[in-house]
Design a protein around this motif. Structure first.
Motif, short mmCIF file in Angstrom:
data_model
loop_
_atom_site.label_atom_id
_atom_site.label_comp_id
_atom_site.label_asym_id
_atom_site.label_seq_id
_atom_site.Cartn_x
_atom_site.Cartn_y
_atom_site.Cartn_z
N UNK A 206 -1.42 1.56 -2.87
CA UNK A 206 -1.96 2.92 -2.77
C UNK A 206 -3.44 2.80 -2.44
N UNK A 207 -3.84 3.39 -1.33
CA UNK A 207 -5.22 3.28 -0.85
C UNK A 207 -5.82 4.66 -0.65
N UNK A 208 -7.15 4.68 -0.47
CA UNK A 208 -7.85 5.94 -0.26
C UNK A 208 -9.24 5.85 -0.87
N UNK A 209 -10.12 6.73 -0.45
CA UNK A 209 -11.49 6.72 -0.94
C UNK A 209 -11.52 7.14 -2.41
N UNK A 210 -12.64 6.92 -3.10
CA UNK A 210 -12.81 7.33 -4.48
C UNK A 210 -12.60 8.84 -4.61
N UNK A 211 -11.88 9.25 -5.65
CA UNK A 211 -11.63 10.67 -5.88
C UNK A 211 -10.48 11.24 -5.09
N UNK A 212 -9.72 10.38 -4.41
CA UNK A 212 -8.62 10.88 -3.58
C UNK A 212 -7.36 11.17 -4.37
N UNK A 213 -7.30 10.70 -5.64
CA UNK A 213 -6.13 10.97 -6.47
C UNK A 213 -5.27 9.77 -6.76
N UNK A 214 -5.71 8.58 -6.34
CA UNK A 214 -4.89 7.37 -6.50
C UNK A 214 -4.58 7.07 -7.97
N UNK A 215 -5.63 6.97 -8.78
CA UNK A 215 -5.45 6.60 -10.18
C UNK A 215 -4.69 7.69 -10.93
N UNK A 216 -4.99 8.96 -10.65
CA UNK A 216 -4.27 10.06 -11.30
C UNK A 216 -2.78 9.97 -11.01
N UNK A 217 -2.44 9.63 -9.79
CA UNK A 217 -1.03 9.50 -9.40
C UNK A 217 -0.32 8.46 -10.26
N UNK A 218 -0.95 7.29 -10.43
CA UNK A 218 -0.29 6.23 -11.20
C UNK A 218 -0.26 6.56 -12.70
N UNK A 219 -1.25 7.29 -13.18
CA UNK A 219 -1.24 7.67 -14.60
C UNK A 219 -0.15 8.69 -14.89
N UNK A 220 0.18 9.49 -13.92
CA UNK A 220 1.31 10.40 -14.07
C UNK A 220 2.62 9.61 -14.18
N UNK A 221 2.74 8.54 -13.39
CA UNK A 221 3.94 7.70 -13.45
C UNK A 221 4.10 7.06 -14.82
N UNK A 222 2.98 6.80 -15.47
CA UNK A 222 2.98 6.15 -16.77
C UNK A 222 3.04 7.15 -17.92
N UNK A 223 3.09 8.45 -17.61
CA UNK A 223 3.10 9.53 -18.61
C UNK A 223 1.78 9.60 -19.39
N UNK A 224 0.72 8.99 -18.84
CA UNK A 224 -0.60 9.13 -19.45
C UNK A 224 -1.15 10.52 -19.18
N UNK A 225 -0.65 11.15 -18.13
CA UNK A 225 -0.93 12.55 -17.82
C UNK A 225 0.39 13.21 -17.46
N UNK A 226 0.44 14.54 -17.56
CA UNK A 226 1.64 15.28 -17.26
C UNK A 226 1.41 16.17 -16.03
N UNK A 227 2.37 16.25 -15.13
CA UNK A 227 2.20 17.11 -13.95
C UNK A 227 2.16 18.59 -14.35
N UNK B 146 3.06 -1.98 -7.83
CA UNK B 146 2.31 -0.83 -7.30
C UNK B 146 0.84 -1.15 -7.52
N UNK B 147 0.12 -1.33 -6.44
CA UNK B 147 -1.26 -1.82 -6.50
C UNK B 147 -2.22 -0.82 -5.88
N UNK B 148 -3.22 -0.39 -6.66
CA UNK B 148 -4.31 0.40 -6.11
C UNK B 148 -5.41 -0.56 -5.69
N UNK B 149 -5.86 -0.47 -4.45
CA UNK B 149 -6.92 -1.36 -4.00
C UNK B 149 -7.70 -0.76 -2.85
N UNK B 150 -9.01 -1.09 -2.80
CA UNK B 150 -9.84 -0.78 -1.66
C UNK B 150 -9.87 -1.96 -0.68
N UNK B 151 -9.31 -3.08 -1.07
CA UNK B 151 -9.42 -4.31 -0.31
C UNK B 151 -8.36 -4.33 0.79
#
Length: 278
Positions: A33-54, A189-194
């Motif tokens: 999962x790629x994209x600039x800072x603030x694009x929603x990448x980390x939020x997306x994965x935290x939803x998958x982990x139930x750390x946040x709720x949709x 599932x990997x979030x990276x800027x690299x």
């Protein structure tokens, strides 16, 4: 294994972070999962982990809605590794840190010991099993976080920028661990800027921009896309080197491509020098 259906998320300020995200993740994929800072990448994965709720839409794991699930429930299936490993390290020794997860899942003491040794061996942390995590290097702490996830025997690993702040050797060690997990059939599932990591490992790429999923395809398709730079992404070092060699009649054949790929990963995402000398 995982499916998102028209998922929306926003904070109490009602500023939308994710809008109408729909995607399916299959068993055994290596997804970046790629994209600039603030694009929603980390939020997306935290939803998958139930750390946040949709706020809207549904998230399903193996066909079942995870809305009532807690992060502890999802930890039975998903190993989540934060960008900052210090956020998830709490115990006095490496061994006790790795053993905590499987103990909480109710595994027998024999199984816990076996799982911990397997995880420490896979992450090359055997020699520091009795060491305090506080004195480990950044790279070792990242591998410790992965070992802690591995010991819980998950089917899926989510890693948020795991190579940030690491030198070339540490990056290679960590990537070797991920490659081995993927070869075992685990979903990564990997979030990276690299972009060099993305080019070398991703079977599939999701690009987020402004809270929307704007791309879903292969890395080859991504790096020829007209919107690449507008999404805050760049072409990988390996591709830049290949293009620079082309005017000199040097073709990046299958024989030379692995060398270029290895060089680009060793550079750690740094672009080739633009100075004038040969």
């Amino acid at each position: 294994m995982l499916e998102l259906r028209s998922v929306d998320f926003y904070y109490q300020s009602h500023t939308k972070v994710l809008s109408s995200i729909s995607l399916s993740i299959q068993q055994g994929e290596f997804l970046v999962i790629a994209g600039r800072n603030g694009s929603g990448k980390t939020t997306l994965t935290r939803l998958l982990m139930a750390l946040k709720k949709p706020v809207g839409g549904d998230i399903l794991f193996q066909g079942k809605n995870i809305q009532p699930c807690t992060p502890a429930d999802m930890a039975r299936h998903i190993g989540y590794v934060f960008q900052n490993p210090d956020r998830q390290i709490f115990h006095d020794t490496v061994f006790s840190e790795v053993s905590y997860g499987p103990e909480q899942l109710g595994y027998s003491s024999d199984d816990v010991t076996a799982f911990v040794h397997q995880a420490l061996t896979a992450t090359d942390l055997d020699d520091v099993a009795d060491t305090s995590p506080a004195i480990l290097s950044r790279g070792q702490k990242q591998r410790l976080a992965i070992a802690s996830a591995m010991a819980m025997q998950p089917k899926i690993f989510i890693l948020d920028e795991p190579t940030s702040g690491q030198d070339a050797k540490q990056r290679q060690q960590l990537l070797a661990v991920l490659k081995d997990l993927h070869q075992q059939g685990k979903t990564i599932i990997l979030i990276t800027h690299d972009m060099d990591i993305l080019a070398a490992y991703a079977q599939r790429v999701i690009v987020m921009s402004g809270g929307f999923k704007v791309f879903d395809g292969t890395s080859e398709q991504l790096f020829t896309h007209d919107e690449l730079e507008r999404w805050g992404l760049s072409r990988p070092t390996a591709l830049t080197i290949s293009q620079a060699l082309s005017p000199y009649g040097i073709q990046t054949t299958a024989a030379i491509q692995p060398l270029i790929q290895s060089l680009s990963l060793h550079l750690g995402g740094r672009k080739p020098c633009k100075c004038s000398h040969p």
